[in-house]
Design a protein around this motif. Structure first.
Motif, PDB file in Angstrom:
ATOM      1  N   SER A   5     -13.710  11.206   8.011  1.00  0.00           N
ATOM      2  CA  SER A   5     -13.186  12.280   7.567  1.00  0.00           C
ATOM      3  C   SER A   5     -11.810  12.706   8.422  1.00  0.00           C
ATOM      4  N   LEU A   6     -11.631  12.025   9.612  1.00  0.00           N
ATOM      5  CA  LEU A   6     -10.522  11.930  10.471  1.00  0.00           C
ATOM      6  C   LEU A   6      -9.601  10.777  10.299  1.00  0.00           C
ATOM      7  N   GLY A   7     -10.093   9.730  10.097  1.00  0.00           N
ATOM      8  CA  GLY A   7      -9.463   8.504   9.926  1.00  0.00           C
ATOM      9  C   GLY A   7      -9.144   7.836  11.066  1.00  0.00           C
ATOM     10  N   SER A   8      -8.473   6.580  11.181  1.00  0.00           N
ATOM     11  CA  SER A   8      -8.294   5.725  12.397  1.00  0.00           C
ATOM     12  C   SER A   8      -6.850   6.153  13.155  1.00  0.00           C
ATOM     13  N   TYR A   9      -7.019   6.210  14.453  1.00  0.00           N
ATOM     14  CA  TYR A   9      -5.698   6.461  15.233  1.00  0.00           C
ATOM     15  C   TYR A   9      -4.809   5.366  14.941  1.00  0.00           C
ATOM     16  N   TYR A  10      -4.989   4.148  14.429  1.00  0.00           N
ATOM     17  CA  TYR A  10      -4.312   3.113  14.391  1.00  0.00           C
ATOM     18  C   TYR A  10      -3.746   2.966  12.976  1.00  0.00           C
ATOM     19  N   ALA A  11      -3.993   4.086  12.155  1.00  0.00           N
ATOM     20  CA  ALA A  11      -3.380   4.104  10.707  1.00  0.00           C
ATOM     21  C   ALA A  11      -2.424   5.222  10.821  1.00  0.00           C
ATOM     22  N   ILE A  12      -1.281   4.786  11.039  1.00  0.00           N
ATOM     23  CA  ILE A  12      -0.124   5.725  11.622  1.00  0.00           C
ATOM     24  C   ILE A  12       0.800   6.191  10.617  1.00  0.00           C
ATOM     25  N   SER A  13       1.110   7.395  10.491  1.00  0.00           N
ATOM     26  CA  SER A  13       1.980   7.750   9.333  1.00  0.00           C
ATOM     27  C   SER A  13       3.520   8.080   9.856  1.00  0.00           C
ATOM     28  N   ASP A  14       3.600   8.375  10.935  1.00  0.00           N
ATOM     29  CA  ASP A  14       5.100   8.564  11.629  1.00  0.00           C
ATOM     30  C   ASP A  14       4.955   8.169  13.074  1.00  0.00           C
ATOM     31  N   TYR A  15       5.724   7.107  13.671  1.00  0.00           N
ATOM     32  CA  TYR A  15       5.718   6.640  14.788  1.00  0.00           C
ATOM     33  C   TYR A  15       6.303   7.584  15.958  1.00  0.00           C
ATOM     34  N   THR A  16       7.246   8.564  15.673  1.00  0.00           N
ATOM     35  CA  THR A  16       7.824   9.453  16.356  1.00  0.00           C
ATOM     36  C   THR A  16       7.498  10.878  16.460  1.00  0.00           C
ATOM     37  N   ASN A  30       1.688  -3.984  14.257  1.00  0.00           N
ATOM     38  CA  ASN A  30       1.164  -4.953  12.990  1.00  0.00           C
ATOM     39  C   ASN A  30       1.189  -4.217  11.578  1.00  0.00           C
ATOM     40  N   HIS A  31       1.228  -2.890  11.628  1.00  0.00           N
ATOM     41  CA  HIS A  31       0.893  -2.408  10.247  1.00  0.00           C
ATOM     42  C   HIS A  31       0.897  -0.864  10.593  1.00  0.00           C
ATOM     43  N   THR A  32       1.230  -0.125   9.298  1.00  0.00           N
ATOM     44  CA  THR A  32       1.054   1.444   9.344  1.00  0.00           C
ATOM     45  C   THR A  32       0.134   1.832   8.376  1.00  0.00           C
ATOM     46  N   GLY A  33      -0.157   3.150   8.419  1.00  0.00           N
ATOM     47  CA  GLY A  33      -1.061   3.959   7.526  1.00  0.00           C
ATOM     48  C   GLY A  33      -0.038   3.969   6.154  1.00  0.00           C
ATOM     49  N   TRP A  34      -1.041   4.277   5.008  1.00  0.00           N
ATOM     50  CA  TRP A  34      -0.508   4.120   3.515  1.00  0.00           C
ATOM     51  C   TRP A  34       0.426   5.368   3.398  1.00  0.00           C
ATOM     52  N   ASP A  35       0.639   6.297   4.282  1.00  0.00           N
ATOM     53  CA  ASP A  35       1.183   7.463   4.240  1.00  0.00           C
ATOM     54  C   ASP A  35       2.779   7.350   4.949  1.00  0.00           C
ATOM     55  N   HIS A  36       2.889   6.224   5.528  1.00  0.00           N
ATOM     56  CA  HIS A  36       4.013   6.223   6.363  1.00  0.00           C
ATOM     57  C   HIS A  36       5.410   6.280   5.185  1.00  0.00           C
ATOM     58  N   VAL A  37       6.405   6.899   5.821  1.00  0.00           N
ATOM     59  CA  VAL A  37       7.521   6.998   4.945  1.00  0.00           C
ATOM     60  C   VAL A  37       8.229   5.754   4.488  1.00  0.00           C
ATOM     61  N   TRP A  38       7.884   4.581   5.416  1.00  0.00           N
ATOM     62  CA  TRP A  38       8.678   3.434   5.134  1.00  0.00           C
ATOM     63  C   TRP A  38       8.208   2.812   3.879  1.00  0.00           C
ATOM     64  N   LEU A  39       6.803   3.152   3.470  1.00  0.00           N
ATOM     65  CA  LEU A  39       6.187   2.686   2.273  1.00  0.00           C
ATOM     66  C   LEU A  39       7.080   3.471   1.011  1.00  0.00           C
ATOM     67  N   GLY A  80      -7.364 -11.359   5.931  1.00  0.00           N
ATOM     68  CA  GLY A  80      -8.359 -11.839   6.736  1.00  0.00           C
ATOM     69  C   GLY A  80      -9.005 -10.540   7.594  1.00  0.00           C
ATOM     70  N   THR A  81      -8.699  -9.463   7.357  1.00  0.00           N
ATOM     71  CA  THR A  81      -9.139  -8.332   8.011  1.00  0.00           C
ATOM     72  C   THR A  81      -9.722  -7.474   6.750  1.00  0.00           C
ATOM     73  N   ASP A  82     -10.594  -6.360   7.452  1.00  0.00           N
ATOM     74  CA  ASP A  82     -11.249  -5.405   6.377  1.00  0.00           C
ATOM     75  C   ASP A  82     -10.351  -4.143   6.616  1.00  0.00           C
ATOM     76  N   TRP A  83      -9.172  -4.129   7.149  1.00  0.00           N
ATOM     77  CA  TRP A  83      -8.318  -2.945   7.473  1.00  0.00           C
ATOM     78  C   TRP A  83      -7.500  -2.496   6.163  1.00  0.00           C
ATOM     79  N   THR A  84      -8.382  -1.996   5.370  1.00  0.00           N
ATOM     80  CA  THR A  84      -7.876  -1.492   4.038  1.00  0.00           C
ATOM     81  C   THR A  84      -7.250  -0.082   4.195  1.00  0.00           C
ATOM     82  N   ASP A  85      -7.299   0.457   5.390  1.00  0.00           N
ATOM     83  CA  ASP A  85      -6.585   1.885   5.525  1.00  0.00           C
ATOM     84  C   ASP A  85      -5.212   1.767   6.025  1.00  0.00           C
TER      85      ASP A  85
END
Length: 462
Positions: free
Chosen positions: A102-113, A146-155, A175-180
């Protein structure tokens, strides 16, 4: 007490030279009176790394509020534990697209700044940094390169920044299950430049003191080398790699993870290995790493706790012994949020959870170990570490004994690494003090010694 600054004209100039000449600017002397409770935080240095304890802060789960403000209140408590480096798990907004839980992973980032509004405001974070600095603690942010969340502006604006599959679709890390999260493409030089710019913001504008870099070994080492070199032009910083690869420590990083050391601890606690495996690990470190490389020692962290089990689950009755070993062995010890309060539960990762802050066995133990680590050069574990000398016991597959020594200071560690009582000899002559109990401890090479299962001694000079 508020800071008071008094400005006085350099009267000596007036008395010795008379009236100032035309165009001459009178010198100004500042007398600064500081709040005695505050420390002057010097820039990150090799000396600081020698005796530091690092603390991993899980802001979401640390308190019922799960906020910067709630955590900031306890920073003086961390100082009590000897903490000198505060590693804060990712504080950035979390993507909701393809998120887990319900809250997501800290490591799926939508904005680095920006900061996650779940934790508070940027002003709240700035107060956290200031409070840490006032208490002599450096602040290190968790950085996910290594990665961003799927909401990141770069996408939307820069899809070329990302790795794509054969069909041309942006994909998660192979090779990972990091689908988020969406995998970043380090062949793209513009993305690298933007990543540097975003990291620069936190160092230059928000005054942080370095980064813990998530899955650092999955990002090209040449990116880290070039990026850290640029960041260090701003000010000295501390860099921790989530990785074991020696090449990461050659230029960019000050410290890496002692993963294999941790695994040996778990194996010994579970009866799957003996002290011989520890000795092999110490020899492996000597062969793989340079003398100025630092490895982080830990009995838990956010990954271990949530996915592999609590310290109680993995180490059982040996948990206190290995906590002590993490401090006295070469390297830098880590405390993960809640360990100081005897936490015995797996914290939820994608949902809200709370650490119960009730002092038990480990708070006073970490307090004592922190004092020893901070103040005794024999436990220096940085770029100019104290020596590590294995001592013979006659039962070296069951009893671990070693001496750390530097600048005339000595610390001797003896531990029964089994669940049964053992008798042994110790190839050491001297009169020492048991650091934790305060009792005198005299040892001669011909003496017989005994320790109950999973018991240990930390011996220091009188």
């Amino acid at each position: 007490m508020k800071k008071i600054i008094l400005s006085l004209l350099a009267l000596g100039t007036l008395f010795s030279c008379g009236k100032a000449k035309k165009g001459e600017v009178l010198a100004e002397t500042k007398v600064e009176i500081k709040d005695e409770a505050k420390e002057i935080l010097t820039p990150v240095s090799d000396a600081m790394m020698e005796n530091a304890v690092i603390y991993e802060a899980n802001i979401r789960q640390y308190s019922e509020e799960g906020s910067f403000k709630a955590f900031t209140k306890d920073i003086p408590v961390l100082k009590q534990l000897g903490v000198k480096i505060l590693w804060i798990m990712p504080i950035y907004p979390i993507s909701t697209t393809k998120s887990k839980g319900s809250l997501g992973s800290y490591y799926a980032i939508s904005d680095y700044t920006k900061v996650n509004p779940e934790f508070g405001t940027i002003e709240d974070f700035r107060d956290l940094v200031k409070t840490a600095h006032d208490n002599g603690i450096y602040v290190v942010l968790d950085w996910v390169a290594n990665h961003t969340g799927w909401d990141h502006v770069w996408l939307k604006e820069h899809p070329e920044y990302y790795t794509k599959d054969a069909a041309g679709n942006i994909t998660h890390t192979v090779g990972t299950d990091w689908t988020d999260v969406a995998d970043l493409n380090y062949d793209n030089q513009e993305m690298r430049a933007q990543m540097l710019k975003d990291m620069t913001y936190w160092v230059k504008e928000e005054g942080i003191d370095g980064f813990r870099c998530d899955v650092a070994g999955m990002v090209p080492t040449n990116f880290w080398n070039a990026t850290v070199a640029e960041l260090k032009k701003i000010k000295p910083i501390f860099m921790l790699a989530e990785g074991w690869e020696p090449e990461l420590l050659e230029e960019a990083f000050d410290m890496g993870y002692g993963w294999d050391t941790h695994h040996k601890m778990n194996d010994i606690a579970q009866g799957k290995a003996n002290v011989n495996e520890w000795d092999k690990r110490m020899n492996q470190i000597d062969s793989l790493y340079a003398k100025d490389d630092i490895l982080m020692n830990f009995t838990s962290n956010h990954d271990e706790n949530s996915w592999n089990g609590t310290v109680d689950e993995r180490m059982g009755e040996a948990k206190e012994l290995f906590a002590a070993l993490a401090y006295v062995a070469p390297g830098m010890p880590l405390i993960y949020s809640g360990q100081e309060y005897d936490m015995n539960k797996r914290l939820l990762f994608f949902e809200k959870d709370t650490i119960i802050k009730k002092k038990g066995v480990f708070f006073p133990l970490y307090e004592k170990l922190g004092q020893l680590k901070n103040n005794n050069p024999a436990l220096h574990g940085g770029k100019n570490a104290a020596s590590y000398i294995r001592l013979q016991t006659g039962v070296d597959d069951k009893v671990l004994a070693f001496k750390r020594e530097k600048e005339g200071n000595k610390v001797i560690f003896i531990a029964n690494m089994t669940n049964e009582s053992v008798e042994f000899s110790l190839k050491y002559d001297g009169k020492l003090v048991d650091y934790l109990s305060g009792e005198s401890y005299t040892t001669k090479s011909e003496d017989a010694h005994s320790l109950a299962g999973w018991k240990y001694r930390i011996l220091i000079q009188e």
